[in-house]
Design a protein around this motif. Structure first.
Motif, PDB file in Angstrom:
ATOM      1  N   PHE A 141       0.861  -1.188   0.000  1.00  0.00           N
ATOM      2  CA  PHE A 141       0.000   0.000   0.000  1.00  0.00           C
ATOM      3  C   PHE A 141       0.893   1.232   0.000  1.00  0.00           C
ATOM      4  CE2 PHE A 141      -2.663  -3.270   2.051  1.00  0.00           C
ATOM      5  CZ  PHE A 141      -3.692  -3.301   1.121  1.00  0.00           C
ATOM      6  N   PHE A 142       1.159   1.728  -1.194  1.00  0.00           N
ATOM      7  CA  PHE A 142       2.103   2.823  -1.402  1.00  0.00           C
ATOM      8  C   PHE A 142       1.462   4.173  -1.095  1.00  0.00           C
ATOM      9  CE2 PHE A 142       3.202   6.143  -4.509  1.00  0.00           C
ATOM     10  CZ  PHE A 142       4.547   6.332  -4.230  1.00  0.00           C
ATOM     11  N   SER A 143       2.258   5.096  -0.550  1.00  0.00           N
ATOM     12  CA  SER A 143       1.861   6.497  -0.397  1.00  0.00           C
ATOM     13  C   SER A 143       2.989   7.372  -0.913  1.00  0.00           C
ATOM     14  CB  SER A 143       1.589   6.845   1.069  1.00  0.00           C
ATOM     15  OG  SER A 143       0.422   6.217   1.534  1.00  0.00           O
ATOM     16  N   PRO A 144       2.668   8.382  -1.724  1.00  0.00           N
ATOM     17  CA  PRO A 144       3.718   9.277  -2.227  1.00  0.00           C
ATOM     18  C   PRO A 144       4.204  10.226  -1.143  1.00  0.00           C
ATOM     19  CG  PRO A 144       1.570  10.083  -2.888  1.00  0.00           C
ATOM     20  CD  PRO A 144       1.329   8.766  -2.194  1.00  0.00           C
ATOM     21  N   ASP A 145       5.348  10.792  -1.358  1.00  0.00           N
ATOM     22  CA  ASP A 145       5.898  11.808  -0.466  1.00  0.00           C
ATOM     23  C   ASP A 145       6.027  13.097  -1.261  1.00  0.00           C
ATOM     24  OD1 ASP A 145       7.262  13.443   1.231  1.00  0.00           O
ATOM     25  OD2 ASP A 145       9.044  12.161   1.434  1.00  0.00           O
ATOM     26  N   PRO A 146       5.141  14.072  -1.031  1.00  0.00           N
ATOM     27  CA  PRO A 146       5.205  15.313  -1.813  1.00  0.00           C
ATOM     28  C   PRO A 146       6.541  16.034  -1.706  1.00  0.00           C
ATOM     29  CG  PRO A 146       3.141  15.177  -0.601  1.00  0.00           C
ATOM     30  CD  PRO A 146       4.006  14.070  -0.090  1.00  0.00           C
ATOM     31  N   CYS A 147       7.320  15.721  -0.655  1.00  0.00           N
ATOM     32  CA  CYS A 147       8.626  16.345  -0.498  1.00  0.00           C
ATOM     33  C   CYS A 147       9.710  15.626  -1.295  1.00  0.00           C
ATOM     34  CB  CYS A 147       9.017  16.386   0.977  1.00  0.00           C
ATOM     35  SG  CYS A 147       7.878  17.359   2.004  1.00  0.00           S
ATOM     36  N   ASN A 148       9.354  14.482  -1.882  1.00  0.00           N
ATOM     37  CA  ASN A 148      10.314  13.704  -2.674  1.00  0.00           C
ATOM     38  C   ASN A 148       9.733  13.511  -4.068  1.00  0.00           C
ATOM     39  OD1 ASN A 148      12.110  11.945  -3.829  1.00  0.00           O
ATOM     40  ND2 ASN A 148      11.923  10.355  -2.263  1.00  0.00           N
ATOM     41  N   PRO A 149      10.115  14.344  -5.031  1.00  0.00           N
ATOM     42  CA  PRO A 149       9.537  14.267  -6.384  1.00  0.00           C
ATOM     43  C   PRO A 149       9.667  12.900  -7.033  1.00  0.00           C
ATOM     44  CG  PRO A 149      10.842  16.269  -6.122  1.00  0.00           C
ATOM     45  CD  PRO A 149      11.104  15.433  -4.911  1.00  0.00           C
ATOM     46  N   GLU A 150      10.706  12.130  -6.629  1.00  0.00           N
ATOM     47  CA  GLU A 150      10.890  10.811  -7.237  1.00  0.00           C
ATOM     48  C   GLU A 150       9.711   9.884  -6.955  1.00  0.00           C
ATOM     49  OE1 GLU A 150      14.594   9.486  -5.746  1.00  0.00           O
ATOM     50  OE2 GLU A 150      15.798  10.643  -7.166  1.00  0.00           O
ATOM     51  N   THR A 151       9.030  10.087  -5.828  1.00  0.00           N
ATOM     52  CA  THR A 151       7.886   9.235  -5.496  1.00  0.00           C
ATOM     53  C   THR A 151       6.624   9.640  -6.245  1.00  0.00           C
ATOM     54  OG1 THR A 151       7.084  10.579  -3.629  1.00  0.00           O
ATOM     55  CG2 THR A 151       8.851   8.984  -3.173  1.00  0.00           C
ATOM     56  N   LEU A 152       6.658  10.770  -6.943  1.00  0.00           N
ATOM     57  CA  LEU A 152       5.474  11.269  -7.642  1.00  0.00           C
ATOM     58  C   LEU A 152       5.447  10.845  -9.102  1.00  0.00           C
ATOM     59  CD1 LEU A 152       5.435  14.928  -6.238  1.00  0.00           C
ATOM     60  CD2 LEU A 152       4.350  12.894  -5.281  1.00  0.00           C
ATOM     61  N   ASN A 153       6.549  10.334  -9.608  1.00  0.00           N
ATOM     62  CA  ASN A 153       6.630  10.002 -11.038  1.00  0.00           C
ATOM     63  C   ASN A 153       7.289   8.645 -11.242  1.00  0.00           C
ATOM     64  OD1 ASN A 153       5.688  12.636 -12.382  1.00  0.00           O
ATOM     65  ND2 ASN A 153       7.238  13.344 -10.922  1.00  0.00           N
TER      66      ASN A 153
END
Length: 481
Positions: free
Chosen positions: A119-131
């Motif tokens: 169950f993944f959640s992105p980290d808005p402070c880490n752009p790598e997790t957004l793309n």
């Protein structure tokens, strides 16, 4: 809207988890028969006051309760009968295939090849997790789903006729449920697929026109395309052209969806109802009448020519930029004050891109709602139009079910509710349906909602556990005055 009171009349008990409930007229008969499909791979029908086995494909279903623990969203997910089933005996199945268990999806990030959590959640402070990108799909996947056409032979024995699609899925969840239904408008089979799973659509599949995940797809099963072993794919352009020609896309931006329901309206038009299972905040029901399905061949051509596809009339439910009426939001505890929650827009750019294009929900209900007469839900599990007269307060409404009340103390119970389309088409509120049923000391998760062919009867599937490995805890009720 008023709070409606109904009763639940048990029809079948002590069965496995009932995921699809619908009726059909068997060849040679003139009255409707109730069919119940279970997640583990059984299909029953109720006749002469007893339950009979129609088909048992448990050996063909992936081993459940492994990848997701006791909770699992794979298995037998869809059952639909051809509009001319009573004449041609054709019916359709969607299920997760035995022996296809994979290691799960991987992605590339700054650190190289990483396995994503369940169950993944992105980290808005880490752009790598957004793309993130889903890499090495041929080996890094969770399982394969298949859509098949079957026929009921003159001997009364069902037999597989052909495979329509083989779809590789990245995670164990968000595969859709009650995922096959026929459109009374077009006569086509409608497949509703989820975004691929995990959380927050990490690979951004639902908005990508080439991805099969996160779409509502029309399938022209009357085109007799026989591909003995269709390739296992994740994207439309990977399909053989004869199969592409049978497909069109109704909608995208789907997170997870418990089927589609059609309600006859004026001038022989139909209101389409679809439910969107939420992430953290809200569950939503959408409705639309007009839409412009886009042929997959047209989408593929635009992709191959690197051309911008102008999707006029294309329905977009907004995910992953929007969770219902809200921009997709992460909720975190503030470091300086743990009693205050910090809300962050997870995918700001996606929310902006789909702001104008997305369809607004007909109604929503929330995971936290202190208002009188409302409830705090957890997951939408069924959406059905009701056109009967036996419960007049519900006539012309859309009824929906929630899995279980959020943060309730055991034994937990699901919830029934309803809403109606307003004349001005604007957002409408909902009201609870009181079932007036005592389940005793056992939990009662509301797992499915079904209807008969003309939507004058409603059926509720209830399970006594949230574990697929707890067997024979299912009951199917009819909702009666």
């Amino acid at each position: 809207m008023e709070k409606v009171k109904v009763r639940l009349r048990p029809i079948v008990s002590n069965i496995n988890l009932p995921v699809v409930i619908k009726t059909a007229i068997l060849p040679g008969e003139s009255v409707e028969t109730l069919f119940i499909a279970t997640q583990v791979g059984e299909i029953f029908y109720v006749g002469n006051g007893r339950m009979n086995t129609f088909l048992d494909i448990r050996s063909q279903i992936i081993k459940l309760g492994v990848a997701g623990g006791k909770y699992d969203e794979r298995g037998l997910l869809g059952l639909a009968f051809h509009p001319r089933f009573s004449y041609n005996g054709l019916f359709y199945l969607h299920y997760s295939v035995a022996g296809t268990q994979g290691p799960g999806a991987f992605s590339t990030s700054g650190d190289g090849r990483d396995a994503l959590p369940k169950f993944f959640s992105p980290d808005p402070c880490n752009p790598e997790t957004l793309n993130l990108k889903w890499t090495n799909r041929e080996t890094n996947f969770d399982h394969v789903d298949t859509v098949e056409e079957w026929t009921l032979q003159s001997t009364g024995q069902p037999q597989k006729r052909r495979t329509l699609l083989n779809i590789r899925r990245p995670f164990f969840n968000h595969n859709g449920v009650n995922s096959l239904n026929f459109s009374p408008e077009t006569g086509k089979l409608v497949l509703t697929t989820g975004d691929g799973g995990s959380g927050y659509d990490p690979f951004h599949l639902s908005q990508d026109d080439m991805e099969i995940a996160g779409k509502i797809i029309e399938m022209d099963v009357n085109q007799q395309v026989f591909t003995m072993n269709p390739p296992v794919v994740t994207r439309f352009h990977e399909l053989p052209e004869p199969i592409q020609r049978t497909l069109s896309v109704m909608a995208k931006g789907v997170r997870n969806i418990p089927g589609i329901s059609y309600q006859r309206s004026y001038h022989n038009q139909f209101i389409k109802y679809v439910g969107q299972v939420g992430q953290d905040l809200v569950e939503s029901i959408f409705s639309f009448v007009h839409y412009q399905p886009i042929p997959v061949t047209q989408l593929v051509q635009a992709y191959l020519m690197n051309a911008q596809q102008h999707n006029e009339g294309f329905i977009n439910l907004g995910w992953r930029g929007w969770e219902g009426i809200f921009p997709t939001t992460l909720i975190n505890d503030c470091s300086t004050n743990s009693s205050i929650e910090k809300k962050t827009i997870a995918y700001y750019d996606d929310a902006i891109k789909t702001l104008v294009k997305r369809l607004q929900p007909l109604t929503s209900y929330f995971h936290e709602d202190p208002r009188p007469g409302k409830f705090s839900g957890s997951a939408l599990t069924g959406v059905q139009s009701y056109m009967g007269n036996s419960i007049p307060q519900l006539t012309g409404s859309v009824v929906f079910t929630d899995f279980a009340l959020e943060d309730s103390t055991p034994p937990v119970s699901g919830t029934l509710a309803y809403t109606k389309v307003r004349a001005d088409g604007q957002f409408n509120d909902y009201s609870i349906i009181d079932t007036q049923y005592n389940y005793g000391s056992e939990s009662s998760f509301y797992v499915s909602l079904g209807s008969n062919m003309n939507q004058t009867r409603l059926f509720l599937g209830v399970y006594g556990s949230n574990s697929v490995n707890d067997y024979n805890k299912g009951t199917v009720f009819e909702i009666v005055p």
